[in-house]
Motif scaffolding. Sequence first.
Motif, PDB file in Angstrom:
ATOM      1  N   HIS A  46     -52.331 -73.104  24.711  1.00  0.00           N
ATOM      2  CA  HIS A  46     -53.763 -73.156  25.019  1.00  0.00           C
ATOM      3  C   HIS A  46     -53.982 -72.635  26.453  1.00  0.00           C
TER       4      HIS A  46
ATOM      5  N   HIS B 193     -50.699 -76.946  21.521  1.00  0.00           N
ATOM      6  CA  HIS B 193     -51.467 -77.840  22.384  1.00  0.00           C
ATOM      7  C   HIS B 193     -50.707 -79.140  22.569  1.00  0.00           C
TER       8      HIS B 193
ATOM      9  N   ASP C 142     -52.500 -77.142  28.733  1.00  0.00           N
ATOM     10  CA  ASP C 142     -51.562 -77.557  27.679  1.00  0.00           C
ATOM     11  C   ASP C 142     -50.980 -76.343  26.941  1.00  0.00           C
TER      12      ASP C 142
HETATM   13 ZN   LIG Z   1     -55.414 -77.609  23.811  1.00  0.00          ZN
END
Ligand SMILES: [Zn+2]
Length: 278
Positions: A176, A40, A186
């Motif tokens: 993600h 992330h 992300d």
């Molecule tokens: Zn994330």
Amino acid sequence: MKITNHKLAAEAKDFDISFEKTPNVSGEFKDGFPNTIILHYTAGASLESSVVWLKNPKAKASAHLVVCKTGKIVQLAPFNIRTWHAGKSEWKGRKRLNNSSIGIEIDNAGLLEKRVDGYYTNFGKKVADKDIVLAKHKHQEEVKAWEAFTPEQVAAVEMICFVLMQQYNIKEILGHEDISPRRKIDPGPAFPLQNFREKILFGRGDDEVGEKLVAEGKIGVVTADLLNIRTNPTLDAAKAGEPLGKGTKVIVEKTVGEWSFVKVELAGWVSNKWIKKF
Ligand SMILES: [Zn+2]
């Protein structure tokens, strides 16, 4: 870097690692898990602000690790405990990836906003030209501006993934954006996820020769901190050169008993014990 009691620990001060406990966790992973790493970006202003937020019960969010721009690492929960980083997610028919994955948050502003005098973060800071990556997200049509990740962050995340793979049954490294494609962007196109994944999971570049060697089980990686490489398969044989460092990729040409003949830029014999094959 190594893992002790489900926590990262530095070796010979190679990384700056600290532990701060988040209350935002569920119980332990079930048997066979974690088997996935999810990357992330924080979209936050700093490592410190992200850590404060991910420890706040109101956030209802957390992750196992946060990686600073300098490569400094803060761990928020041990790796045998489930954290809350994935949210609504799905991958290959598997839902709620919090139950199967380790979450790594990387301190990075993510998608930038264009203003008349340049590009700004969502928290209103102007970003220097050298820290901007212009690229198209794989789920979007147009080129946009993203904050660059630092080489120190990429190196730290790479080593983290490497030690996690040695300790746990890790099969995939995903963004993600891969597990929540309609909601999340992300870590985005500024992070070299594809190269990274191939390098860590398969120990290869993107050449055909590399792929063939992986398919044949001939690519290995050194797991000892320093591994002696010798001119013959015995402990008293002369050294073929400087010892190989942890993470060095080797081509295993042949294996005889306890020894493998490997090629790096050097060729020689090493103990099987310290070579992990993919
Ligand atoms: Zn994330």
